[in-house]
Design a protein around this motif. Structure first.
Motif, PDB file in Angstrom:
ATOM      1  N   ASP A  88       0.956  -1.249   0.160  1.00  0.00           N
ATOM      2  CA  ASP A  88      -0.005  -0.082   0.065  1.00  0.00           C
ATOM      3  C   ASP A  88       0.693   1.159   0.070  1.00  0.00           C
ATOM      4  O   ASP A  88       0.605   2.356  -0.547  1.00  0.00           O
ATOM      5  CB  ASP A  88      -0.956   0.164   1.134  1.00  0.00           C
ATOM      6  N   CYS A  89       2.047   1.420   0.513  1.00  0.00           N
ATOM      7  CA  CYS A  89       2.777   2.243   0.634  1.00  0.00           C
ATOM      8  C   CYS A  89       3.661   2.449  -0.842  1.00  0.00           C
ATOM      9  O   CYS A  89       3.518   1.678  -1.689  1.00  0.00           O
ATOM     10  CB  CYS A  89       4.182   2.191   1.776  1.00  0.00           C
ATOM     11  N   VAL A  90       4.193   3.473  -1.009  1.00  0.00           N
ATOM     12  CA  VAL A  90       4.730   3.693  -2.329  1.00  0.00           C
ATOM     13  C   VAL A  90       6.045   3.306  -2.537  1.00  0.00           C
ATOM     14  O   VAL A  90       6.921   3.724  -1.688  1.00  0.00           O
ATOM     15  CB  VAL A  90       4.633   5.398  -2.572  1.00  0.00           C
ATOM     16  N   PRO A  91       6.468   2.537  -3.397  1.00  0.00           N
ATOM     17  CA  PRO A  91       7.749   1.934  -4.108  1.00  0.00           C
ATOM     18  C   PRO A  91       8.264   2.890  -5.084  1.00  0.00           C
ATOM     19  O   PRO A  91       7.579   3.154  -5.934  1.00  0.00           O
ATOM     20  CB  PRO A  91       7.449   0.375  -4.450  1.00  0.00           C
ATOM     21  N   ILE A  92       9.314   3.242  -4.816  1.00  0.00           N
ATOM     22  CA  ILE A  92      10.056   4.228  -5.776  1.00  0.00           C
ATOM     23  C   ILE A  92      11.501   3.548  -6.065  1.00  0.00           C
ATOM     24  O   ILE A  92      12.145   3.058  -5.290  1.00  0.00           O
ATOM     25  CB  ILE A  92      10.185   5.672  -5.167  1.00  0.00           C
ATOM     26  N   VAL A  93      11.786   3.774  -7.517  1.00  0.00           N
ATOM     27  CA  VAL A  93      13.151   3.157  -7.885  1.00  0.00           C
ATOM     28  C   VAL A  93      13.787   4.632  -8.540  1.00  0.00           C
ATOM     29  O   VAL A  93      13.103   5.376  -9.241  1.00  0.00           O
ATOM     30  CB  VAL A  93      13.190   2.244  -9.001  1.00  0.00           C
ATOM     31  N   LEU A  94      15.129   4.644  -8.355  1.00  0.00           N
ATOM     32  CA  LEU A  94      15.789   6.059  -8.791  1.00  0.00           C
ATOM     33  C   LEU A  94      16.968   5.595  -9.524  1.00  0.00           C
ATOM     34  O   LEU A  94      17.593   4.606  -9.116  1.00  0.00           O
ATOM     35  CB  LEU A  94      16.108   7.002  -7.681  1.00  0.00           C
ATOM     36  N   ALA A  95      17.314   6.264 -10.708  1.00  0.00           N
ATOM     37  CA  ALA A  95      18.546   5.666 -11.240  1.00  0.00           C
ATOM     38  C   ALA A  95      19.399   7.131 -12.098  1.00  0.00           C
ATOM     39  O   ALA A  95      18.439   7.870 -12.644  1.00  0.00           O
ATOM     40  CB  ALA A  95      18.213   4.758 -12.474  1.00  0.00           C
ATOM     41  N   ASP A  96      20.515   6.978 -11.658  1.00  0.00           N
ATOM     42  CA  ASP A  96      21.226   8.285 -12.578  1.00  0.00           C
ATOM     43  C   ASP A  96      21.692   7.580 -13.891  1.00  0.00           C
ATOM     44  O   ASP A  96      21.604   6.358 -14.289  1.00  0.00           O
ATOM     45  CB  ASP A  96      22.548   8.593 -11.830  1.00  0.00           C
ATOM     46  N   ALA A  97      21.909   8.655 -14.805  1.00  0.00           N
ATOM     47  CA  ALA A  97      22.180   8.149 -16.338  1.00  0.00           C
ATOM     48  C   ALA A  97      23.525   7.333 -15.965  1.00  0.00           C
ATOM     49  O   ALA A  97      24.438   7.393 -15.250  1.00  0.00           O
ATOM     50  CB  ALA A  97      22.904   9.475 -16.875  1.00  0.00           C
ATOM     51  N   SER A  98      23.668   6.405 -17.033  1.00  0.00           N
ATOM     52  CA  SER A  98      24.600   5.502 -17.127  1.00  0.00           C
ATOM     53  C   SER A  98      26.391   6.060 -17.159  1.00  0.00           C
ATOM     54  O   SER A  98      26.081   7.237 -17.496  1.00  0.00           O
ATOM     55  CB  SER A  98      24.599   4.441 -18.333  1.00  0.00           C
ATOM     56  N   ALA A  99      26.945   5.414 -16.808  1.00  0.00           N
ATOM     57  CA  ALA A  99      28.224   5.789 -16.831  1.00  0.00           C
ATOM     58  C   ALA A  99      28.635   6.054 -18.254  1.00  0.00           C
ATOM     59  O   ALA A  99      29.707   7.081 -18.563  1.00  0.00           O
ATOM     60  CB  ALA A  99      29.458   4.850 -16.117  1.00  0.00           C
ATOM     61  N   ALA A 100      28.307   5.324 -19.077  1.00  0.00           N
ATOM     62  CA  ALA A 100      28.669   5.550 -20.660  1.00  0.00           C
ATOM     63  C   ALA A 100      28.070   6.782 -21.305  1.00  0.00           C
ATOM     64  O   ALA A 100      28.766   7.542 -22.062  1.00  0.00           O
ATOM     65  CB  ALA A 100      27.883   4.502 -21.487  1.00  0.00           C
ATOM     66  N   ASP A 101      27.137   7.462 -20.333  1.00  0.00           N
ATOM     67  CA  ASP A 101      26.748   8.923 -20.946  1.00  0.00           C
ATOM     68  C   ASP A 101      26.990   9.992 -19.716  1.00  0.00           C
ATOM     69  O   ASP A 101      26.334  11.023 -19.751  1.00  0.00           O
ATOM     70  CB  ASP A 101      24.918   8.778 -20.448  1.00  0.00           C
ATOM     71  N   GLY A 102      28.064   9.567 -19.064  1.00  0.00           N
ATOM     72  CA  GLY A 102      28.748  10.573 -18.212  1.00  0.00           C
ATOM     73  C   GLY A 102      28.180  10.659 -16.753  1.00  0.00           C
ATOM     74  O   GLY A 102      28.388  11.477 -16.066  1.00  0.00           O
ATOM     75  N   GLY A 103      27.187   9.834 -16.354  1.00  0.00           N
ATOM     76  CA  GLY A 103      26.682   9.835 -15.068  1.00  0.00           C
ATOM     77  C   GLY A 103      27.441   8.664 -14.133  1.00  0.00           C
ATOM     78  O   GLY A 103      28.398   8.081 -14.781  1.00  0.00           O
ATOM     79  N   THR A 104      26.836   8.501 -12.997  1.00  0.00           N
ATOM     80  CA  THR A 104      27.523   7.564 -12.284  1.00  0.00           C
ATOM     81  C   THR A 104      26.960   6.154 -12.321  1.00  0.00           C
ATOM     82  O   THR A 104      27.649   5.136 -12.082  1.00  0.00           O
ATOM     83  CB  THR A 104      27.154   7.956 -10.846  1.00  0.00           C
ATOM     84  N   GLY A 105      25.819   6.139 -12.906  1.00  0.00           N
ATOM     85  CA  GLY A 105      25.223   4.723 -13.178  1.00  0.00           C
ATOM     86  C   GLY A 105      24.378   4.273 -11.737  1.00  0.00           C
ATOM     87  O   GLY A 105      24.026   3.167 -11.526  1.00  0.00           O
ATOM     88  N   ALA A 106      24.508   5.398 -10.658  1.00  0.00           N
ATOM     89  CA  ALA A 106      23.860   5.176  -9.350  1.00  0.00           C
ATOM     90  C   ALA A 106      22.540   4.685  -9.490  1.00  0.00           C
ATOM     91  O   ALA A 106      21.878   5.076 -10.311  1.00  0.00           O
ATOM     92  CB  ALA A 106      24.183   5.957  -8.307  1.00  0.00           C
ATOM     93  N   THR A 107      22.052   3.581  -8.597  1.00  0.00           N
ATOM     94  CA  THR A 107      20.665   3.577  -8.401  1.00  0.00           C
ATOM     95  C   THR A 107      20.161   3.413  -6.897  1.00  0.00           C
ATOM     96  O   THR A 107      20.822   3.521  -5.867  1.00  0.00           O
ATOM     97  CB  THR A 107      20.137   2.024  -8.732  1.00  0.00           C
ATOM     98  N   ALA A 108      18.815   3.582  -6.707  1.00  0.00           N
ATOM     99  CA  ALA A 108      18.058   3.753  -5.400  1.00  0.00           C
ATOM    100  C   ALA A 108      16.780   3.096  -5.405  1.00  0.00           C
ATOM    101  O   ALA A 108      16.214   3.093  -6.538  1.00  0.00           O
ATOM    102  CB  ALA A 108      18.283   4.962  -4.828  1.00  0.00           C
ATOM    103  N   VAL A 109      16.493   2.733  -4.090  1.00  0.00           N
ATOM    104  CA  VAL A 109      15.092   2.339  -3.971  1.00  0.00           C
ATOM    105  C   VAL A 109      14.756   2.848  -2.670  1.00  0.00           C
ATOM    106  O   VAL A 109      15.388   3.190  -1.640  1.00  0.00           O
ATOM    107  CB  VAL A 109      14.878   0.903  -3.705  1.00  0.00           C
ATOM    108  N   VAL A 110      13.476   3.317  -2.826  1.00  0.00           N
ATOM    109  CA  VAL A 110      12.843   4.023  -1.462  1.00  0.00           C
ATOM    110  C   VAL A 110      11.387   3.440  -1.062  1.00  0.00           C
ATOM    111  O   VAL A 110      10.644   3.234  -2.085  1.00  0.00           O
ATOM    112  CB  VAL A 110      12.706   5.670  -1.783  1.00  0.00           C
TER     113      VAL A 110
END
Length: 249
Positions: free
Chosen positions: A106-128
């Motif tokens: 019932d609570c809200v699941p959230i997934v987060l992601a940075d741009a991939s390293a190939a695109d100059g990002g970190t590729g970092a991810t998260a769940v909340v």
């Protein structure tokens, strides 16, 4: 299959897709079984469900990372807490190589992601994990902050199934208290009683933090209470938990 069509009801996923090259985001259905060790009385079945899910994801057995969720405002980096199952409601993988899970019913699941390293990002991810308390204590912007502290710059988010603003009835004073901090949280049920729209509040917090919210097309309504293909604590307390997932292939 076109993403709008969604998987069939027997699929372990409500929705899953390759959202970036080599990066997948998914939300399970009740067909995946209960994935929470703290719910029910059969931990061996839960462990078996997790192994089957990992196999369907194509990740190593036992590699999926879970949290001990307590409606806190704590966000941890994978490995920093010195325990495999940290006490937290947000979890960050610095380079996105860890398969992450968040459990809800019932609570809200959230997934987060940075741009991939190939695109100059970190590729970092998260769940909340964001319930009423999490929306109020700022777990969502806190997770965004932690990701940015790790160098993330181009963040996207996916909001999974949760109870909708027409079904989450609460006392008037509770609705007003949260709406004072986040006006988008105020809602009414179909019977015109006070309610909370947590998905709308989460979306506003993400967009207010400069995060792009991407579309999730699932099998049926995204309201956990209305969709019997999902678990809902309000519909059946203790029935189980679905998971929001992010992993690399």
């Amino acid at each position: 299959m076109h993403p709008a069509a969604g998987p069939v009801r027997t699929s372990p996923f409500y929705w899953n897709a390759e959202v970036r090259p080599g990066l997948r985001v998914g939300f399970t259905s009740a067909a995946a079984g209960n994935l929470a060790l703290h719910v029910g009385r059969d931990p061996d079945r839960v462990r078996s469900n997790r192994l089957v899910l990992e196999a369907s994801m194509g990740v190593a057995a036992g590699s999926l990372r879970f949290m001990s969720q307590t409606h806190s405002d704590r966000v941890v980096l994978v490995g920093e807490a010195g325990t495999r199952v940290p006490d937290a409601d947000g979890m960050v993988s610095r380079d996105g190589t860890d398969a992450l899970a968040v459990l809800v019913a019932d609570c809200v699941p959230i997934v987060l992601a940075d741009a991939s390293a190939a695109d100059g990002g970190t590729g970092a991810t998260a769940v909340v994990h964001a319930g009423r308390a999490g929306v109020g204590n700022g777990i969502v912007p806190r997770a965004v902050q932690v990701l940015r502290e790790q160098g993330a710059r181009e963040l996207s988010a996916w909001i999974g199934p949760s109870v909708c603003g027409s079904c989450y009835e609460v006392p008037e004073d509770m609705m007003r208290a949260l709406a004072a901090e986040c006006p988008e949280a105020a809602s009414r049920t179909r019977a015109n009683t006070p309610a909370l729209d947590l998905p709308a509040a989460v979306r506003r917090q993400l967009e207010g933090s400069g995060v792009a919210v991407e579309q999730v097309y699932g099998a049926g309504t995204a309201c956990t209470l209305e969709n019997d293909g999902l678990y809902s604590h309000r519909r059946e307390a203790g029935a189980g938990r679905i998971a929001g997932l992010v992993w690399r292939t």
